[in-house]
Scaffold this motif. Structure first.
Motif, PDB file in Angstrom:
ATOM      1  N   LEU A   2       0.954  -1.146   0.019  1.00  0.00           N
ATOM      2  CA  LEU A   2       0.026  -0.060   0.054  1.00  0.00           C
ATOM      3  C   LEU A   2       0.799   1.155   0.044  1.00  0.00           C
ATOM      4  N   THR A   3       0.746   2.032  -0.760  1.00  0.00           N
ATOM      5  CA  THR A   3       1.386   3.614  -0.950  1.00  0.00           C
ATOM      6  C   THR A   3       0.952   4.296   0.143  1.00  0.00           C
ATOM      7  N   ASN A   4       1.546   5.457   0.348  1.00  0.00           N
ATOM      8  CA  ASN A   4       0.930   6.549   1.028  1.00  0.00           C
ATOM      9  C   ASN A   4      -0.310   7.249   0.679  1.00  0.00           C
ATOM     10  N   LYS A   5      -0.526   7.415  -0.912  1.00  0.00           N
ATOM     11  CA  LYS A   5      -1.668   7.558  -1.467  1.00  0.00           C
ATOM     12  C   LYS A   5      -2.839   6.463  -1.229  1.00  0.00           C
ATOM     13  N   GLY A   6      -2.723   5.473  -1.232  1.00  0.00           N
ATOM     14  CA  GLY A   6      -3.662   4.554  -0.668  1.00  0.00           C
ATOM     15  C   GLY A   6      -3.876   4.565   0.702  1.00  0.00           C
ATOM     16  N   LYS A   7      -2.939   4.711   1.620  1.00  0.00           N
ATOM     17  CA  LYS A   7      -3.231   5.030   3.094  1.00  0.00           C
ATOM     18  C   LYS A   7      -3.908   6.142   3.335  1.00  0.00           C
ATOM     19  N   TYR A   8      -3.581   7.275   2.671  1.00  0.00           N
ATOM     20  CA  TYR A   8      -4.311   8.405   3.185  1.00  0.00           C
ATOM     21  C   TYR A   8      -5.800   8.608   2.539  1.00  0.00           C
ATOM     22  N   GLY A   9      -5.675   7.871   1.398  1.00  0.00           N
ATOM     23  CA  GLY A   9      -7.076   7.565   0.729  1.00  0.00           C
ATOM     24  C   GLY A   9      -7.971   6.951   1.787  1.00  0.00           C
ATOM     25  N   LEU A  10      -7.432   5.683   2.311  1.00  0.00           N
ATOM     26  CA  LEU A  10      -8.291   4.847   3.200  1.00  0.00           C
ATOM     27  C   LEU A  10      -8.676   5.743   4.481  1.00  0.00           C
ATOM     28  N   LYS A  11      -7.823   6.457   5.017  1.00  0.00           N
ATOM     29  CA  LYS A  11      -7.756   7.235   6.480  1.00  0.00           C
ATOM     30  C   LYS A  11      -8.917   8.448   5.977  1.00  0.00           C
ATOM     31  N   ALA A  12      -8.871   9.130   4.881  1.00  0.00           N
ATOM     32  CA  ALA A  12      -9.893  10.231   4.330  1.00  0.00           C
ATOM     33  C   ALA A  12     -11.413   9.485   4.424  1.00  0.00           C
ATOM     34  N   MET A  13     -11.256   8.244   3.832  1.00  0.00           N
ATOM     35  CA  MET A  13     -12.767   7.748   3.507  1.00  0.00           C
ATOM     36  C   MET A  13     -13.032   7.176   4.816  1.00  0.00           C
ATOM     37  N   VAL A  14     -12.490   6.854   5.952  1.00  0.00           N
ATOM     38  CA  VAL A  14     -12.887   6.442   7.062  1.00  0.00           C
ATOM     39  C   VAL A  14     -13.526   7.539   7.667  1.00  0.00           C
ATOM     40  N   HIS A  15     -12.727   8.812   7.594  1.00  0.00           N
ATOM     41  CA  HIS A  15     -13.057   9.934   8.340  1.00  0.00           C
ATOM     42  C   HIS A  15     -14.374  10.456   7.685  1.00  0.00           C
ATOM     43  N   LEU A  16     -14.570  10.229   6.459  1.00  0.00           N
ATOM     44  CA  LEU A  16     -15.880  10.741   5.814  1.00  0.00           C
ATOM     45  C   LEU A  16     -17.162   9.869   5.976  1.00  0.00           C
ATOM     46  N   ALA A  17     -16.706   8.669   6.463  1.00  0.00           N
ATOM     47  CA  ALA A  17     -17.700   7.593   6.912  1.00  0.00           C
ATOM     48  C   ALA A  17     -18.247   7.796   8.193  1.00  0.00           C
ATOM     49  N   GLY A  18     -17.261   8.584   9.131  1.00  0.00           N
ATOM     50  CA  GLY A  18     -17.724   8.848  10.615  1.00  0.00           C
ATOM     51  C   GLY A  18     -18.518  10.061  10.243  1.00  0.00           C
ATOM     52  N   MET A  19     -18.941  10.819   9.322  1.00  0.00           N
ATOM     53  CA  MET A  19     -19.654  12.195   9.279  1.00  0.00           C
ATOM     54  C   MET A  19     -20.985  11.568   9.348  1.00  0.00           C
ATOM     55  N   GLN A  20     -21.915  12.502   9.719  1.00  0.00           N
ATOM     56  CA  GLN A  20     -23.467  12.385   9.437  1.00  0.00           C
ATOM     57  C   GLN A  20     -23.583  12.416   8.047  1.00  0.00           C
ATOM     58  N   PRO A  21     -24.733  11.572   7.565  1.00  0.00           N
ATOM     59  CA  PRO A  21     -24.928  11.371   6.342  1.00  0.00           C
ATOM     60  C   PRO A  21     -25.537  12.685   5.379  1.00  0.00           C
ATOM     61  N   GLY A  22     -24.739  13.236   4.432  1.00  0.00           N
ATOM     62  CA  GLY A  22     -25.030  14.352   3.701  1.00  0.00           C
ATOM     63  C   GLY A  22     -24.040  15.468   4.372  1.00  0.00           C
ATOM     64  N   GLN A  23     -23.586  15.359   5.515  1.00  0.00           N
ATOM     65  CA  GLN A  23     -22.828  16.388   6.297  1.00  0.00           C
ATOM     66  C   GLN A  23     -21.340  16.530   5.634  1.00  0.00           C
ATOM     67  N   PRO A  24     -20.883  17.563   4.819  1.00  0.00           N
ATOM     68  CA  PRO A  24     -19.574  17.552   4.074  1.00  0.00           C
ATOM     69  C   PRO A  24     -18.491  18.191   5.035  1.00  0.00           C
ATOM     70  N   ALA A  25     -17.322  17.329   4.857  1.00  0.00           N
ATOM     71  CA  ALA A  25     -16.178  17.612   5.391  1.00  0.00           C
ATOM     72  C   ALA A  25     -15.200  18.272   4.623  1.00  0.00           C
ATOM     73  N   LEU A  26     -14.487  19.411   5.224  1.00  0.00           N
ATOM     74  CA  LEU A  26     -13.528  20.489   4.316  1.00  0.00           C
ATOM     75  C   LEU A  26     -12.065  19.435   4.390  1.00  0.00           C
ATOM     76  N   VAL A  27     -11.755  19.503   3.271  1.00  0.00           N
ATOM     77  CA  VAL A  27     -10.232  19.082   3.054  1.00  0.00           C
ATOM     78  C   VAL A  27      -9.188  19.244   4.152  1.00  0.00           C
TER      79      VAL A  27
END
Length: 148
Positions: A2-27
């Protein structure tokens, strides 16, 4: 691997999965919370948006949201988008197959045959575990062991 790109992408997606549905997160919020360089994360989230896993909205109240529920997004899909095939060698990939130039006989090549097994084992896990399940792992005392 897994590259850093893949690892960071997974971390970001897990972060977004923790948001309330429809609630946006800033980069910037995702980057700060996960110790990811913001400029790199911008590119990663753009790739995931272009692949249809994320929606983005510009301006006030904007940010990124998952394009579908976390239980419908498989971890293997995210990794393939960001890092390419799961197979450690091109000759072991069912979708991105490329014969090795130095291979005399693929049917008896021990290296290829082992890497096909490795690829299949990785795919069995990553293609059957969702982003929602990955998020749940972070809250468990023990990580489940896989018997392959």
């Amino acid at each position: 691997m897994l590259t850093n790109k893949g690892k960071y992408g997974l971390k970001a997606m897990v972060h977004l999965a923790g948001m309330q549905p429809g609630q946006p997160a800033l980069v910037s919020d995702i980057a700060a919370a996960n110790d990811i360089p913001k400029k790199f994360l911008d590119a990663i989230l753009g790739d995931l948006r272009n692949a249809g896993l994320l929606h983005s909205k510009k301006g006030r109240g904007g940010g990124y949201v998952l394009a579908k529920p976390a239980h419908e997004i498989m971890v293997g899909q995210i990794i393939r988008i960001l890092d390419g095939p799961l197979a450690p060698l091109a000759c072991a990939s069912p979708n991105y197959y490329r014969r090795c130039e130095d291979c005399v006989d693929e049917s008896t090549c021990a290296t290829r045959l082992m890497m096909v097994e490795v690829r299949n084992a990785i795919a069995r896990i990553l293609d059957h575990r969702s982003l929602a399940e990955m998020r749940t792992l972070a809250h468990l005392d023990e990580v489940p062991m896989y018997h392959i």
